[in-house]
Write an enzyme that holds these catalytic residues in place. Structure first.
Site, mmCIF file in Angstrom:
data_model
loop_
_atom_site.group_PDB
_atom_site.id
_atom_site.type_symbol
_atom_site.label_atom_id
_atom_site.label_comp_id
_atom_site.label_asym_id
_atom_site.label_seq_id
_atom_site.Cartn_x
_atom_site.Cartn_y
_atom_site.Cartn_z
ATOM 1 N N LYS A 1 -40.032 88.569 39.880
ATOM 2 C CA LYS A 1 -41.022 88.938 40.903
ATOM 3 C C LYS A 1 -41.730 90.236 40.510
ATOM 4 O O LYS A 1 -41.272 90.950 39.608
ATOM 5 C CB LYS A 1 -40.332 89.060 42.255
ATOM 6 C CG LYS A 1 -39.201 90.051 42.278
ATOM 7 C CD LYS A 1 -38.398 89.925 43.552
ATOM 8 C CE LYS A 1 -37.391 91.055 43.622
ATOM 9 N NZ LYS A 1 -36.856 91.273 44.926
ATOM 10 N N TYR B 1 -50.532 122.994 38.059
ATOM 11 C CA TYR B 1 -50.722 123.133 39.510
ATOM 12 C C TYR B 1 -49.581 123.926 40.135
ATOM 13 O O TYR B 1 -48.414 123.673 39.857
ATOM 14 C CB TYR B 1 -50.786 121.754 40.171
ATOM 15 C CG TYR B 1 -52.037 120.985 39.814
ATOM 16 C CD1 TYR B 1 -53.280 121.369 40.309
ATOM 17 C CD2 TYR B 1 -51.967 119.871 38.982
ATOM 18 C CE1 TYR B 1 -54.428 120.668 39.985
ATOM 19 C CE2 TYR B 1 -53.116 119.155 38.653
ATOM 20 C CZ TYR B 1 -54.340 119.563 39.151
ATOM 21 O OH TYR B 1 -55.464 118.870 38.823
HETATM 22 C C1 LIG Z 1 -33.314 87.389 46.707
HETATM 23 C C2 LIG Z 1 -33.116 88.172 45.445
HETATM 24 N N1 LIG Z 1 -32.269 87.721 44.525
HETATM 25 C C3 LIG Z 1 -32.054 88.388 43.370
HETATM 26 C C4 LIG Z 1 -32.700 89.560 43.087
HETATM 27 C C5 LIG Z 1 -32.437 90.240 41.779
HETATM 28 O O1 LIG Z 1 -31.904 91.505 41.933
HETATM 29 P P1 LIG Z 1 -31.454 92.350 40.673
HETATM 30 O O2 LIG Z 1 -32.691 92.827 39.999
HETATM 31 O O3 LIG Z 1 -30.685 93.465 41.273
HETATM 32 O O4 LIG Z 1 -30.650 91.473 39.804
HETATM 33 C C6 LIG Z 1 -33.587 90.076 44.028
HETATM 34 C C7 LIG Z 1 -34.260 91.353 43.772
HETATM 35 O O5 LIG Z 1 -34.351 92.227 44.569
HETATM 36 C C8 LIG Z 1 -33.807 89.356 45.235
HETATM 37 O O6 LIG Z 1 -34.662 89.811 46.161
#
Ligand SMILES: Cc1ncc(COP(=O)(O)O)c(C=O)c1O
Length: 374
Positions: free
Chosen positions: A38, A265
């Site tokens: 994602k 800054y």
């Molecule tokens: C529903 C879900 N499964 C798995 C993951 C994977 O998490 P990670 O990157 O900690 O393995 C996420 C990420 O936030 C998630 O939202």
């Protein structure tokens, strides 16, 4: 048009990505690995990452929403939305055979109706809220919602899953009770003949801390950050994975400044003595946390050069006290590197008071992503 070399780039080692994937696969076998890609693969660039994983044998990809799902459709394998689905998103997603989450009876009915209209069955995974408190069917409603949804004509009820909020904590009682409740639900449903071919709950934290979350009855795990060789800072590390990121830029100026000069800054650093400083071409717009101001360091020719003053949007000043040989144009490692001097994502996260996810997701748009060792 002439191609201008970028000032800041992120080297992403696809060879290490694949070696991390293989280590994870071995550790959780016989469970299968679903790669969580994602947010543009946590900002690293989803297509090169997905193609490398696909070539290495990954056949299940997880995303947060339809736009992300569509990008992955050309790959071999299944693309699955892990969060939620809006009513107007259902038709195109069913049409594209994206695996959808069922988060309540309403969404199940909508997906079923649409699938029937399209003359097919929509593949779904029930998302159960065993304790995340964000999305999904509450445990108290799960049995009844699943029974009703299971009888809908347009659904292929392939999977069931849940998510952990605190599996980084090896002693987490919540995580243990989530696993327990989930397994109890599976048993209850099995008694009335409702079973699922895909059952998953483990994220990266759980792979490292809760083996029960990838052993039977679970047969899939979902991992994102471990693929990048990073870990939740709070958690224990069972796997030996390698970081895949190196953020680089160039030294754009070398200056000899007199004692008393205020740097950047707010003049948060005032030089105590005459000092040779370097100005590097990266700042917070590129993902350098402001928290590195007067605290972090950059590697030039393998030498750690401390940050002087406040990080600004495009530039950062470092001390060249220990590096007489520095030249304008020298490559600068802002993050990454090898051996003892290496600067880790987790270290930036600690300085910023955040977790590694935010660091990885924060590299700016002008940072070129360069893929290596494919
Ligand atoms: C529903 C879900 N499964 C798995 C993951 C994977 O998490 P990670 O990157 O900690 O393995 C996420 C990420 O936030 C998630 O939202």
């Amino acid at each position: 048009m002439t191609t201008i070399p970028r000032r800041v780039w992120l080297e992403i080692d696809l060879g290490r990505l694949i070696s991390n994937y293989r280590k994870i696969r071995e550790a959780v076998a016989p469970a299968e690995v679903l790669a969580v890609l994602k947010a543009n693969a946590y900002g690293l660039g989803v297509l090169p990452i997905a193609c490398a994983l696909s070539d290495a044998g990954v056949t299940q990809f997880g995303v947060a929403e339809p736009y992300e799902a569509i990008q992955l459709l050309p790959l071999k394998g299944t693309v699955q939305i892990l969060s939620s689905i809006l009513p107007e998103e259902i038709a195109p997603m069913v049409e594209s055979d994206v695996v959808l989450p069922v988060t309540d009876l309403e969404s199940a009915k909508r997906i079923s109706e649409e699938a029937v209209k399209q003359g097919k069955r929509g593949v779904v995974h029930f998302k159960i809220d065993t304790g995340m408190g964000r999305l999904g069917i509450l445990m108290r409603d799960a049995e009844s919602v699943i029974r009703k949804a299971h009888s809908l004509p347009g659904l292929d009820c392939q999977g069931i899953f849940s998510h952990f909020p605190s599996a980084y904590d090896t002693d987490s009682l919540l995580t243990q009770s989530q696993v327990h409740d989930f397994c109890k639900l599976l048993d209850l449903l099995a008694q009335s003949g409702i079973t699922f071919s895909k059952r998953h709950i483990a994220n990266s934290d759980a792979i490292n801390n809760f083996p029960c979350a990838y052993q039977a009855p679970f047969n899939v795990i979902r991992t994102g950050i471990n693929l990048h060789g990073s870990f939740d800072t709070a958690g224990h590390r069972a796997l030996r994975l390698d970081p895949i990121l190196t953020l680089k830029t160039r030294l754009t100026a070398i200056r000899d400044l007199p004692a008393g000069t205020g740097i950047g800054y707010g003049h948060t650093c005032v030089l105590k003595r005459d000092t040779r400083v370097g100005v590097i071409s990266a700042g917070y717009a590129d993902g350098l946390p402001l928290a590195l101001s007067n605290k972090g360091y950059m590697l030039i020719r393998g030498v750690p050069c401390p940050v002087l003053g406040r990080i600004s949007m495009d530039y950062t000043v470092v001390s060249l006290k220990k590096l007489a040989a520095a030249q304008i144009g020298d490559e600068v490692i802002c993050l990454g590197g090898e051996g003892e001097q290496a600067i880790h994502v987790e270290e930036w996260a600690r300085l910023k008071g955040t977790h590694p996810y935010e660091i990885i997701c924060s590299f700016g748009n002008r940072v070129e992503r360069r893929y290596q060792n494919a």
